[in-house]
Design an enzyme around this catalytic site. Sequence first.
Site, PDB file in Angstrom:
ATOM      1  N   TYR A  79      -7.527   1.121 -13.514  1.00  0.00           N
ATOM      2  CA  TYR A  79      -6.617   0.590 -14.536  1.00  0.00           C
ATOM      3  C   TYR A  79      -7.350   0.717 -15.882  1.00  0.00           C
ATOM      4  O   TYR A  79      -7.451  -0.234 -16.647  1.00  0.00           O
ATOM      5  CB  TYR A  79      -6.230  -0.858 -14.266  1.00  0.00           C
ATOM      6  CG  TYR A  79      -5.776  -1.141 -12.849  1.00  0.00           C
ATOM      7  CD1 TYR A  79      -4.445  -0.949 -12.463  1.00  0.00           C
ATOM      8  CD2 TYR A  79      -6.668  -1.598 -11.883  1.00  0.00           C
ATOM      9  CE1 TYR A  79      -4.021  -1.216 -11.169  1.00  0.00           C
ATOM     10  CE2 TYR A  79      -6.261  -1.863 -10.584  1.00  0.00           C
ATOM     11  CZ  TYR A  79      -4.935  -1.680 -10.236  1.00  0.00           C
ATOM     12  OH  TYR A  79      -4.528  -1.942  -8.948  1.00  0.00           O
ATOM     13  N   ASP A 133      -9.420  -3.650 -13.973  1.00  0.00           N
ATOM     14  CA  ASP A 133      -8.755  -4.473 -14.997  1.00  0.00           C
ATOM     15  C   ASP A 133      -7.247  -4.283 -14.842  1.00  0.00           C
ATOM     16  O   ASP A 133      -6.593  -3.646 -15.672  1.00  0.00           O
ATOM     17  CB  ASP A 133      -9.225  -4.046 -16.391  1.00  0.00           C
ATOM     18  CG  ASP A 133      -8.655  -4.924 -17.504  1.00  0.00           C
ATOM     19  OD1 ASP A 133      -8.035  -5.956 -17.180  1.00  0.00           O
ATOM     20  OD2 ASP A 133      -8.823  -4.557 -18.682  1.00  0.00           O
ATOM     21  N   GLU A 182      -5.955   5.751 -14.612  1.00  0.00           N
ATOM     22  CA  GLU A 182      -4.968   5.038 -15.414  1.00  0.00           C
ATOM     23  C   GLU A 182      -3.576   5.561 -15.064  1.00  0.00           C
ATOM     24  O   GLU A 182      -3.373   6.769 -14.913  1.00  0.00           O
ATOM     25  CB  GLU A 182      -5.245   5.231 -16.911  1.00  0.00           C
ATOM     26  CG  GLU A 182      -4.139   4.811 -17.847  1.00  0.00           C
ATOM     27  CD  GLU A 182      -3.719   3.354 -17.698  1.00  0.00           C
ATOM     28  OE1 GLU A 182      -2.516   3.078 -17.848  1.00  0.00           O
ATOM     29  OE2 GLU A 182      -4.599   2.502 -17.444  1.00  0.00           O
ATOM     30  N   CYS A 228      -6.125 -11.126 -16.399  1.00  0.00           N
ATOM     31  CA  CYS A 228      -5.436 -11.923 -17.418  1.00  0.00           C
ATOM     32  C   CYS A 228      -4.477 -12.923 -16.802  1.00  0.00           C
ATOM     33  O   CYS A 228      -3.706 -13.560 -17.523  1.00  0.00           O
ATOM     34  CB  CYS A 228      -4.688 -11.011 -18.394  1.00  0.00           C
ATOM     35  SG  CYS A 228      -3.389 -10.010 -17.619  1.00  0.00           S
ATOM     36  N   GLN A 248      -6.903  -4.354 -25.710  1.00  0.00           N
ATOM     37  CA  GLN A 248      -6.953  -5.810 -25.761  1.00  0.00           C
ATOM     38  C   GLN A 248      -6.558  -6.298 -27.158  1.00  0.00           C
ATOM     39  O   GLN A 248      -6.951  -5.717 -28.161  1.00  0.00           O
ATOM     40  CB  GLN A 248      -8.350  -6.302 -25.417  1.00  0.00           C
ATOM     41  CG  GLN A 248      -8.758  -6.034 -23.977  1.00  0.00           C
ATOM     42  CD  GLN A 248      -8.084  -6.961 -22.994  1.00  0.00           C
ATOM     43  OE1 GLN A 248      -7.525  -7.996 -23.365  1.00  0.00           O
ATOM     44  NE2 GLN A 248      -8.136  -6.600 -21.720  1.00  0.00           N
TER      45      GLN A 248
END
Length: 444
Positions: free
Chosen positions: A306, A373, A330, A400, A273
């Site tokens: 994720y 995420d 991932e 996001c 992030q």
Amino acid sequence: MNESSSLLTLTLGPIAHGGHTVARHDDRVVFVRHGLPGETVRVRLSDAAPQARFWRGDVVEVLEAGPDRQEHPWSDACALDAARAGRAPVGGAEFGHVSLPAQRRLKAQVLAEQLQRLAGVQLETTVEAVDDDADRGLQWRTRMAFAVTPDGRLGMHAHRSEEILPIRSMPLASPPIQELALWDLQWQGIARVEVAAPANGTQPLLILWPVEGLQEKEQGRALKRAVAQIPEGVSAAVMDPGSQQLLRWRGRSWVKESANGFEYRVTGEGFWQIHRKAPQTLMDAALGFLGDGGFLPEGAAVADLYAGAGLFTAPLAAAVGEQGSVLSVEGSPGTSRDARKNFHGNPWVEIVQGKVERVLRRHPRTLDAVIIDPPRAGAGKAVVQQLVASGPRAIAYVSCDPASFARDVGLFAAAGWELSGLRAFDLYPNTHHLETVALMTPGR
């Protein structure tokens, strides 16, 4: 289209997803950047083909300003300064002309509109500030990516353009990045410069992308010149254009990040992030939803999807303990390797590299709770269906993008699930972006 016909005087309507206001001209919708609802402005059209369903444009003059307009904190990104100078503004601070409280109100409106339109959910959510407004929404980025102009100056792209504009500063960048003053250096032979400066003050890292097509000796000279001007104490790595492998040049090719007492190794190309307070903010929100709801008892089977380098994997592993299990998935091979290094001492954590939908399909399991995420495109139908089939009591969804998030809320709703909690955070001040953390639970 000549200069006069490319300019329109418009009164701007409501905000839309993507940071535009919506205006109308002769029954045609015009998406306008750098304005505010209710303002009367002069707009230069940037995309106005006669057959197009809608047009796009940028404010170049404000005739009647709205009460929430402020002086832009970054001239390179200011549309009005750019118009006066006969150039385009750089991207990356398209809401800089809006006061911070108004930015958050606009983002809240977009989130509410997307949830209503795509998920049929009526919900008003406050977009929470994570910093004091006294800093004007500046100095929060711990990661930056810059292009390089043909004459070797650091630059950024204009919006929706391949044009690279030289920059003289980057006020959104954190102080450690600003102190490097990369815009004062010369970058001949380099096509892209990335920098990561962890908020915990540990060693920064620069990643250099050489110009493609250079001969090996010429490329070597360009890299040596570039690295020689970088201050001591800063690591440097090179992205090999052919293999797309990150090669250590000086120092190390990774950075040490931290959040809430957990430490992480993150390779230069790995995801983390970008707001200095984002890791802690999102961890607190997601674990708050799951922990406070009693969804993370010791011994539970949970998943972090994720997962990146494992921002949420670490607190999940701590919560469920050695009698529990954590699946951490991932897609990026490099970032998945980071996760393996970060959790090699936690045998109850299983690290799997691959696309989430494929991993869930090939290795179905029953889960008690999940954190997801996903990237800006969201989770999508296949992942939502597989998550529902895994039978968790709760899912914390970190997003996001309000549009893909709202679409996925609709997919969960179609499967009988409910949006039981939602928080929104202004983790991208002076831009139109926001971050949300939601609690999804099976319907009663």
